[in-house]
Design an enzyme around this catalytic site. Sequence first.
Site, PDB file in Angstrom:
ATOM      1  N   ASP A  30       0.852  -1.189   0.000  1.00 55.65           N
ATOM      2  CA  ASP A  30       0.000   0.000   0.000  1.00 55.65           C
ATOM      3  C   ASP A  30       0.893   1.245   0.000  1.00 55.65           C
ATOM      4  O   ASP A  30       1.897   1.312   0.708  1.00 55.65           O
ATOM      5  CB  ASP A  30      -0.918  -0.001   1.229  1.00 55.65           C
ATOM      6  CG  ASP A  30      -2.054   0.999   1.093  1.00 55.65           C
ATOM      7  OD1 ASP A  30      -3.212   0.566   1.000  1.00 55.65           O
ATOM      8  OD2 ASP A  30      -1.782   2.220   1.083  1.00 55.65           O
ATOM      9  N   ASN A  87     -12.969  -2.923   2.468  1.00 52.92           N
ATOM     10  CA  ASN A  87     -13.848  -1.774   2.637  1.00 52.92           C
ATOM     11  C   ASN A  87     -14.842  -1.732   1.480  1.00 52.92           C
ATOM     12  O   ASN A  87     -14.491  -2.068   0.345  1.00 52.92           O
ATOM     13  CB  ASN A  87     -13.026  -0.478   2.665  1.00 52.92           C
ATOM     14  CG  ASN A  87     -12.083  -0.425   3.859  1.00 52.92           C
ATOM     15  OD1 ASN A  87     -12.408  -0.907   4.936  1.00 52.92           O
ATOM     16  ND2 ASN A  87     -10.902   0.146   3.661  1.00 52.92           N
ATOM     17  N   VAL A  96     -10.805   3.188  -3.611  1.00 52.35           N
ATOM     18  CA  VAL A  96     -10.479   2.663  -4.940  1.00 52.35           C
ATOM     19  C   VAL A  96     -11.527   1.615  -5.290  1.00 52.35           C
ATOM     20  O   VAL A  96     -11.695   0.615  -4.562  1.00 52.35           O
ATOM     21  CB  VAL A  96      -9.060   2.051  -4.976  1.00 52.35           C
ATOM     22  CG1 VAL A  96      -8.794   1.422  -6.337  1.00 52.35           C
ATOM     23  CG2 VAL A  96      -8.006   3.109  -4.655  1.00 52.35           C
ATOM     24  N   HIS A 100     -10.304  -5.008  -3.325  1.00 53.62           N
ATOM     25  CA  HIS A 100      -8.965  -5.308  -2.805  1.00 53.62           C
ATOM     26  C   HIS A 100      -9.082  -5.676  -1.347  1.00 53.62           C
ATOM     27  O   HIS A 100      -9.936  -5.154  -0.634  1.00 53.62           O
ATOM     28  CB  HIS A 100      -8.012  -4.124  -2.996  1.00 53.62           C
ATOM     29  CG  HIS A 100      -8.574  -2.827  -2.511  1.00 53.62           C
ATOM     30  ND1 HIS A 100      -9.535  -2.131  -3.212  1.00 53.62           N
ATOM     31  CD2 HIS A 100      -8.354  -2.128  -1.374  1.00 53.62           C
ATOM     32  CE1 HIS A 100      -9.863  -1.045  -2.547  1.00 53.62           C
ATOM     33  NE2 HIS A 100      -9.178  -1.023  -1.410  1.00 53.62           N
ATOM     34  N   HIS A 102      -7.094  -5.635   2.154  1.00 55.90           N
ATOM     35  CA  HIS A 102      -5.945  -5.089   2.879  1.00 55.90           C
ATOM     36  C   HIS A 102      -5.400  -6.187   3.798  1.00 55.90           C
ATOM     37  O   HIS A 102      -6.144  -6.705   4.645  1.00 55.90           O
ATOM     38  CB  HIS A 102      -6.359  -3.912   3.765  1.00 55.90           C
ATOM     39  CG  HIS A 102      -6.881  -2.722   3.035  1.00 55.90           C
ATOM     40  ND1 HIS A 102      -6.124  -1.593   2.832  1.00 55.90           N
ATOM     41  CD2 HIS A 102      -8.092  -2.466   2.481  1.00 55.90           C
ATOM     42  CE1 HIS A 102      -6.857  -0.693   2.188  1.00 55.90           C
ATOM     43  NE2 HIS A 102      -8.051  -1.193   1.964  1.00 55.90           N
TER      44      HIS A 102
HETATM   45  P1  AMP Z   1      -9.657   1.611   0.190  1.00 56.86           P
HETATM   46  O1  AMP Z   1      -9.697   2.936   0.895  1.00 56.86           O
HETATM   47  O2  AMP Z   1     -10.116   0.451   1.019  1.00 56.86           O
HETATM   48  O3  AMP Z   1     -10.336   1.693  -1.154  1.00 56.86           O
HETATM   49  O4  AMP Z   1      -8.128   1.316  -0.048  1.00 56.86           O
HETATM   50  C1  AMP Z   1      -7.422   1.862  -1.126  1.00 56.86           C
HETATM   51  C2  AMP Z   1      -5.981   1.777  -0.753  1.00 56.86           C
HETATM   52  O5  AMP Z   1      -5.227   1.928  -1.924  1.00 56.86           O
HETATM   53  C3  AMP Z   1      -5.507   2.842   0.235  1.00 56.86           C
HETATM   54  O6  AMP Z   1      -4.991   2.233   1.402  1.00 56.86           O
HETATM   55  C4  AMP Z   1      -4.449   3.609  -0.557  1.00 56.86           C
HETATM   56  O7  AMP Z   1      -3.371   4.014   0.257  1.00 56.86           O
HETATM   57  C5  AMP Z   1      -4.041   2.572  -1.593  1.00 56.86           C
HETATM   58  N1  AMP Z   1      -3.501   3.107  -2.830  1.00 56.86           N
HETATM   59  C6  AMP Z   1      -4.031   4.088  -3.614  1.00 56.86           C
HETATM   60  N2  AMP Z   1      -3.274   4.258  -4.701  1.00 56.86           N
HETATM   61  C7  AMP Z   1      -2.250   3.376  -4.622  1.00 56.86           C
HETATM   62  C8  AMP Z   1      -1.134   3.067  -5.446  1.00 56.86           C
HETATM   63  N3  AMP Z   1      -0.901   3.727  -6.608  1.00 56.86           N
HETATM   64  N4  AMP Z   1      -0.283   2.103  -5.056  1.00 56.86           N
HETATM   65  C9  AMP Z   1      -0.502   1.451  -3.915  1.00 56.86           C
HETATM   66  N5  AMP Z   1      -1.534   1.683  -3.090  1.00 56.86           N
HETATM   67  C10 AMP Z   1      -2.404   2.637  -3.430  1.00 56.86           C
END
Ligand code: AMP
Length: 114
Positions: A30, A87, A96, A100, A102
Amino acid sequence: MNDSIFTKIIKREIPADIIYEDSDVIAFNDISPKAPVHILVVPKKQIPTINDANDEDAFLLGKVILTASKIAKMKGIDERGYRVIVNCNQEGGQSVYHIHFHLIGGKQLGWSPD
Ligand code: AMP
């Protein structure tokens, strides 16, 4: 559907610190880690949220969870413990819109969703 930022990582259009990849799943660190280990385990199929997953995705999503546990072993946190979180939508804190998981660990975790 436009490519998500994670699909762009899968296509190597943007960089990421990739930990694991196979034909169905990719995992990378992340970019904004919340713990010493914070890895995103992502199905390559771009499904926006778990609300959008259906029965035909059951095997794939099972594989994603099993991949998270394998990576936890690789990282040496399996015995100490860790957390796997998905989430969903705004109140779930999703930012995003590509499913995914975590994988978070490497320290004692609290249990407050706030
Ligand atoms: P969520 O808030 O559950 O949708 O998690 C999205 C996660 O993606 C967050 O923890 C961000 O820090 C992570 N994230 C966003 N862009 C990137 C990226 N380019 N590379 C790695 N992690 C990312």
